[in-house]
Design an enzyme around this catalytic site. Structure first.
Site, mmCIF file in Angstrom:
data_model
loop_
_atom_site.group_PDB
_atom_site.id
_atom_site.type_symbol
_atom_site.label_atom_id
_atom_site.label_comp_id
_atom_site.label_asym_id
_atom_site.label_seq_id
_atom_site.Cartn_x
_atom_site.Cartn_y
_atom_site.Cartn_z
ATOM 1 N N ASP A 16 1.079 -1.095 -0.549
ATOM 2 C CA ASP A 16 -0.255 0.138 -0.220
ATOM 3 C C ASP A 16 0.953 1.318 -0.030
ATOM 4 O O ASP A 16 0.400 2.655 -1.069
ATOM 5 C CB ASP A 16 -0.980 0.075 0.841
ATOM 6 C CG ASP A 16 -1.985 -0.939 1.238
ATOM 7 O OD1 ASP A 16 -2.490 -1.490 0.611
ATOM 8 O OD2 ASP A 16 -3.261 -0.745 2.064
ATOM 9 N N ARG A 96 -0.465 5.156 17.081
ATOM 10 C CA ARG A 96 -0.657 6.188 16.009
ATOM 11 C C ARG A 96 -0.430 7.375 16.303
ATOM 12 O O ARG A 96 -0.175 8.286 15.906
ATOM 13 C CB ARG A 96 -2.319 5.698 15.560
ATOM 14 C CG ARG A 96 -3.229 4.344 15.176
ATOM 15 C CD ARG A 96 -1.314 3.809 14.292
ATOM 16 N NE ARG A 96 -2.380 2.518 13.637
ATOM 17 C CZ ARG A 96 -1.645 1.370 12.875
ATOM 18 N NH1 ARG A 96 -0.430 2.184 13.547
ATOM 19 N NH2 ARG A 96 -1.631 0.346 12.477
ATOM 20 N N ASP A 125 -8.201 4.213 11.783
ATOM 21 C CA ASP A 125 -6.314 4.841 11.513
ATOM 22 C C ASP A 125 -6.050 6.126 11.188
ATOM 23 O O ASP A 125 -5.866 7.116 11.702
ATOM 24 C CB ASP A 125 -5.270 3.676 11.444
ATOM 25 C CG ASP A 125 -4.884 2.688 12.348
ATOM 26 O OD1 ASP A 125 -5.377 3.070 13.504
ATOM 27 O OD2 ASP A 125 -4.088 1.900 11.298
ATOM 28 N N SER A 180 -4.485 -9.159 6.863
ATOM 29 C CA SER A 180 -4.612 -7.547 6.890
ATOM 30 C C SER A 180 -3.226 -7.967 8.591
ATOM 31 O O SER A 180 -4.805 -8.187 9.397
ATOM 32 C CB SER A 180 -5.091 -6.930 6.611
ATOM 33 O OG SER A 180 -4.902 -5.641 7.153
#
Length: 467
Positions: A16, A96, A125, A180
């Site tokens: 990605d 994060r 996210d 994932s």
């Protein structure tokens, strides 16, 4: 788009973000600076550097943030005993804010026009990265490619990668990467694939950090954890840095099958999502921290923390780490941890974490008062009677008032009941009277009963015969 000349990209080196790197160069015609954080994901980070260099990236930041991550983010969260929806230890959520912090710090240093990330438009996210960025750099421009481009499937991403010569992991190309995954020093998460059907169980080969509880050692292992001001500082008497300590707890927990979770959670963006998580060290740490708090915290302080914990957990999950309300709660929580010092001993056995003992110089446990034996007058049991009566006072008052209302209502109820009985009797009387009237109406009267004489026939004179 031409206004953006320099972008700092949160870059993992995966499919990605590698596609995003090239897409930013093509779409915005801008310089891209990559930032890759080592927060304990257990991957070699040099391949990310080589990929970035392939596409002409001149400034590449690769930073070891493991100690900062555990010390300044994981440990403060564990002082709060935070669990989202009663189960999730927030392993992805807590990483994060640190990444967002470093993104904006690099953006300032490099005088960048924008930052960019690889979070999709469906997940949490994107919210976490951007709330953090806006809190720390209010005028920052955020580029979220998943909300702009049309590469909305794996096949389209792979086609773009092929078109631009972007190296792709063989398993991803063949569709053999069934989940994932997101990993850091606190946990690893799994989403997608068969997990998108909540009725299907994941395969045993999915789990990476833990052995199956059934295959864990048949002998339990005791672990000692020392705490200072709410933070763990030593395992089995050996002092360690935060990152090293959490790494060792992960090893111990993984060995004994501790810390697996299969959860359907409520995302902040509105949908339900299923994820599987492995958090071996965090599961041990939470149990140990609550055990030392049970010994050292005042009852009402402990209960207040438990009341606030779900709110704190939601703030972390939803991306509000840098918000004033989370920071306010943290000040209160940290204040409560001044006395949270001591040692906890736990038994690890086939997926279980069992507290076996706890001790502290700050203990509020008083054996003389708590004992079932003769306490020598330390506690006067007769005092309990008044305590109970005072605490029962409001309920006793309510009971007396309710009884008085019931007594006052009795005459009215009796009158109402009598009236109802009288009405029923009247209805019955009317019903009984109707058949009698009908029967009387059906009988003939005496006058009607006399026989009627038939009328005499009229005589007709005979006609004379004619000649």
């Amino acid at each position: 788009m031409s206004q953006v000349k320099k972008v700092v990209l949160a870059y993992s080196g995966g499919l990605d973000t590698s596609v995003i790197l090239k897409w930013l160069q093509d779409t915005y015609g801008c310089e891209v600076i990559t930032f890759t954080a080592d927060i304990g994901q257990g991957e070699e980070l040099e391949p990310a550097r080589r990929k970035a260099e392939m596409f002409g990236v001149k400034k590449i930041y690769i930073e070891d943030l493991r100690e900062e991550f555990v010390r300044d983010f994981v440990f403060p969260m564990f002082r709060a005993n935070a669990l989202y929806e009663g189960e999730y230890l927030l392993g992805t959520s807590i990483a994060r804010p640190l990444i967002a912090k470093r993104l904006v710090e690099i953006a300032r240093r490099e005088r960048a026009d924008a930052i960019s990330h690889g979070a999709t438009g469906k997940g949490n996210d994107q919210v976490r990265f951007e709330l953090g960025a806006y809190a720390l750099m209010p005028d920052v421009k955020v580029i979220a490619p998943w909300r702009e481009w049309d590469l909305l499937s794996r096949d389209k991403l792979l086609a773009y990668a092929d078109q631009h010569g972007i190296p792709v992991d063989y398993k991803k190309r063949k569709g053999e990467a069934p989940y994932s995954m997101d990993a850091n020093l606190l946990h690893i998460s799994f989403e997608g694939g068969i997990l998108e059907d909540p009725s299907r169980a994941p395969g045993e080969d999915m789990w990476r950090l833990t052995v199956s509880p059934e295959k864990a050692p048949g002998k339990p292992e005791l672990v000692e954890i020392d705490f200072e001001r709410g933070d763990p500082v030593a395992i089995n008497g050996v002092r360690m840095t935060p990152a090293v300590l959490l790494t060792e707890l992960n090893r111990l927990g993984g060995k004994h099958g501790v810390g697996r979770l299969d959860l359907v959670e409520n995302r902040y963006v509105g949908m339900k999502s299923r994820g599987c998580y492995e958090t071996p060290g965090g599961t041990i740490l939470l149990r140990a921290h609550r055990a030392i708090e049970s010994l050292t915290l005042d009852r009402e302080v402990a209960h207040l923390k438990d009341d606030l914990m779900p709110r704190y957990a939601s703030l972390v999950y939803n991306g509000y780490w840098w918000s004033p309300e989370r920071q306010t709660l943290q000040v209160l929580i940290d204040h409560t941890q001044q006395s949270v010092n001591g040692r906890v001993v736990l038994k690890l056995f086939k997926g279980n974490v069992i507290v076996t003992s706890r001790s502290s110089a700050y203990s509020l446990f008083d054996t003389k008062i708590a004992t079932f034996d003769d306490d020598g007058g330390a506690y006067n049991q007769a005092d309990a009677g008044g305590f109970i009566k005072l605490n029962a006072l409001r309920m006793r008052i309510a009971g007396v008032k309710a009884a008085a209302r019931a007594a006052a209502a009795k005459p009215a109820k009796a009158a109402k009941a009598a009236k109802a009985v009288k009405a029923v009797k009247a209805v019955k009387a009317v019903k009984a009277e109707k058949p009698a009237k009908a029967e009387k109406a059906a009988k003939p009267s005496k006058a009607d009963a006399k026989p009627v004489k038939p009328a005499a026939a009229k005589k007709t004179p005979a006609k004379k015969p004619t000649a």
